[in-house]
Write a protein that holds these residues in place. Structure first.
Motif, mmCIF file in Angstrom:
data_model
loop_
_atom_site.group_PDB
_atom_site.id
_atom_site.type_symbol
_atom_site.label_atom_id
_atom_site.label_comp_id
_atom_site.label_asym_id
_atom_site.label_seq_id
_atom_site.Cartn_x
_atom_site.Cartn_y
_atom_site.Cartn_z
ATOM 1 N N VAL A 224 0.849 -1.192 0.000
ATOM 2 C CA VAL A 224 0.000 0.000 0.000
ATOM 3 C C VAL A 224 0.887 1.246 0.000
ATOM 4 O O VAL A 224 2.101 1.173 0.225
ATOM 5 N N ASN A 225 0.275 2.390 -0.260
ATOM 6 C CA ASN A 225 1.035 3.640 -0.312
ATOM 7 C C ASN A 225 1.636 4.016 1.034
ATOM 8 O O ASN A 225 2.750 4.534 1.104
ATOM 9 N N GLU A 226 0.873 3.786 2.091
ATOM 10 C CA GLU A 226 1.368 4.171 3.414
ATOM 11 C C GLU A 226 0.727 3.316 4.494
ATOM 12 O O GLU A 226 -0.489 3.134 4.517
ATOM 13 N N VAL A 227 1.567 2.785 5.384
ATOM 14 C CA VAL A 227 1.086 2.035 6.537
ATOM 15 C C VAL A 227 1.113 2.943 7.760
ATOM 16 O O VAL A 227 2.159 3.521 8.076
ATOM 17 N N PRO A 228 -0.006 3.111 8.452
ATOM 18 C CA PRO A 228 -0.022 3.933 9.661
ATOM 19 C C PRO A 228 0.736 3.229 10.783
ATOM 20 O O PRO A 228 0.598 2.019 10.967
ATOM 21 N N VAL A 229 1.544 3.959 11.505
ATOM 22 C CA VAL A 229 2.334 3.367 12.591
ATOM 23 C C VAL A 229 2.237 4.236 13.839
ATOM 24 O O VAL A 229 1.879 5.415 13.774
ATOM 25 N N ASP A 230 2.592 3.638 14.968
ATOM 26 C CA ASP A 230 2.701 4.392 16.205
ATOM 27 C C ASP A 230 4.084 4.152 16.803
ATOM 28 O O ASP A 230 4.935 3.511 16.178
ATOM 29 N N GLU A 231 4.313 4.635 17.992
ATOM 30 C CA GLU A 231 5.647 4.600 18.588
ATOM 31 C C GLU A 231 6.144 3.189 18.891
ATOM 32 O O GLU A 231 7.346 2.974 19.087
ATOM 33 N N TYR A 232 5.236 2.216 18.943
ATOM 34 C CA TYR A 232 5.635 0.852 19.292
ATOM 35 C C TYR A 232 5.938 -0.007 18.072
ATOM 36 O O TYR A 232 6.413 -1.134 18.209
ATOM 37 N N ASP A 233 5.664 0.490 16.884
ATOM 38 C CA ASP A 233 5.849 -0.290 15.663
ATOM 39 C C ASP A 233 7.289 -0.215 15.166
ATOM 40 O O ASP A 233 7.818 0.870 14.939
ATOM 41 N N PHE A 234 7.897 -1.372 14.962
ATOM 42 C CA PHE A 234 9.246 -1.430 14.408
ATOM 43 C C PHE A 234 9.180 -1.256 12.889
ATOM 44 O O PHE A 234 8.306 -1.827 12.231
ATOM 45 N N VAL A 235 10.103 -0.476 12.353
ATOM 46 C CA VAL A 235 10.254 -0.367 10.902
ATOM 47 C C VAL A 235 11.241 -1.444 10.463
ATOM 48 O O VAL A 235 12.297 -1.620 11.078
ATOM 49 N N LEU A 236 10.897 -2.170 9.417
ATOM 50 C CA LEU A 236 11.737 -3.262 8.949
ATOM 51 C C LEU A 236 12.914 -2.742 8.136
ATOM 52 O O LEU A 236 12.999 -1.564 7.805
ATOM 53 N N ASP A 237 13.830 -3.655 7.797
ATOM 54 C CA ASP A 237 14.996 -3.271 6.988
ATOM 55 C C ASP A 237 14.725 -3.419 5.501
ATOM 56 O O ASP A 237 15.345 -2.733 4.678
ATOM 57 N N LYS A 238 13.798 -4.309 5.154
ATOM 58 C CA LYS A 238 13.542 -4.563 3.732
ATOM 59 C C LYS A 238 12.211 -5.277 3.569
ATOM 60 O O LYS A 238 11.779 -5.997 4.478
ATOM 61 N N ILE A 239 11.573 -5.079 2.432
ATOM 62 C CA ILE A 239 10.358 -5.810 2.073
ATOM 63 C C ILE A 239 10.641 -6.580 0.784
ATOM 64 O O ILE A 239 11.167 -6.031 -0.170
ATOM 65 N N VAL A 240 10.281 -7.846 0.773
ATOM 66 C CA VAL A 240 10.404 -8.662 -0.432
ATOM 67 C C VAL A 240 9.004 -9.098 -0.846
ATOM 68 O O VAL A 240 8.261 -9.686 -0.039
ATOM 69 N N SER A 241 8.646 -8.830 -2.093
ATOM 70 C CA SER A 241 7.328 -9.203 -2.599
ATOM 71 C C SER A 241 7.451 -9.736 -4.015
ATOM 72 O O SER A 241 8.543 -9.756 -4.592
ATOM 73 N N ASP A 242 6.311 -10.111 -4.598
ATOM 74 C CA ASP A 242 6.311 -10.600 -5.981
ATOM 75 C C ASP A 242 5.951 -9.476 -6.955
ATOM 76 O O ASP A 242 5.753 -9.740 -8.138
ATOM 77 N N ALA A 243 5.867 -8.240 -6.466
ATOM 78 C CA ALA A 243 5.492 -7.114 -7.325
ATOM 79 C C ALA A 243 6.635 -6.759 -8.275
ATOM 80 O O ALA A 243 7.799 -6.886 -7.910
#
Length: 243
Positions: A224-243
């Motif tokens: 998606v264009n943007e995932v809503p996050v809060d202070e407890y959500d970790f940001v990942l290092d990478k996303i792998v998809s079939d796109a």
């Protein structure tokens, strides 16, 4: 392709509606001074955005045929194997997939065992907490009892090594409902992974060992264009998809 485009459009629309709720809530809160009130109302609105986005993406996943899901899972696995993080990993954590409605990880587990890597898989210990315990092989996994979600999970009383105590782990393959291009992740809502990441970071900081690489995997309809996050959500290092 038209189906995927439609699913993405629906997810984007849901996110726009959710973000609209968020900003309205924020405006109303700031119009009535009071730190506690502002914090509570903004937190609720973020939760509303997340819930709406989960609903839309889960619907898209349920619409995928078994053939499309299998092909997408295979494509994602191949791309994961090409990453430096996977190639250089000695031990990794990999989730075991739900029977349906989720990217399948059996190929990832099979390849990791074949490549001689140590594998750790989740075991839920409460409604919000989990551990990662070592699995020895696909045959070993086939003996695990099924959880409430019909996912094989190792028993707690078998003396299995825990990922928290294993300094060799340098990769965690992370599930999610949705992801964006800033490596933000929307989980199922219980907070299992963010709590686990926090515990692992605390444990590793104490001994001076860096966190493993966190790679989220998902299908194109989960982007998606943007995932809503809060202070407890970790940001990942990478996303792998079939796109």
């Amino acid at each position: 392709n038209s189906l995927r485009t439609s699913e993405k459009d629906s997810a984007v629309q849901a996110l726009r509606v959710g973000l609209g709720l968020f900003f309205v809530a924020a405006f109303v809160s700031y119009s009535h001074p009071g730190k506690d009130s502002t914090s509570i109302r903004m937190t609720i609105s973020v939760k509303q955005v997340k819930q709406q986005l989960r609903k839309v993406v889960r619907t898209s996943l349920r619409k995928l045929s078994p053939e499309v899901l299998a092909k997408g899972s295979t494509d994602v696995a191949k791309r994961l194997f090409e990453t430096k993080a996977y190639r250089e990993s000695r031990a990794l954590c990999v989730f075991i997939s739900m029977p349906k409605g989720e990217i399948q990880t059996n190929l990832i587990l099979e390849r990791a065992f074949k490549d001689g890597k140590r594998c750790f898989v989740p075991r839920c210990t409460s409604k919000t907490e989990m551990v990662m315990l070592e699995a020895k092989s696909m045959e070993d996994i086939s003996t695990f009892p099924l959880s409430h979600w019909k996912i094989p999970e190792p028993k707690m009383d078998e003396g299995r090594a825990s990922a928290i105590d294993c300094k060799e782990i340098d990769l965690i393959v992370v599930p999610g409902v949705a992801f964006d291009n800033k490596n933000r992740r929307l989980g199922q809502g219980a907070g299992y992974y963010d709590r686990y990441f926090s515990k692992m970071k605390e444990a590793r900081d104490k001994v001076g060992v860096q966190m493993p690489t966190l790679i989220g995997i998902g299908l194109s309809c989960q982007l998606v264009n943007e995932v809503p996050v809060d202070e407890y959500d970790f940001v990942l290092d990478k996303i792998v998809s079939d796109a």
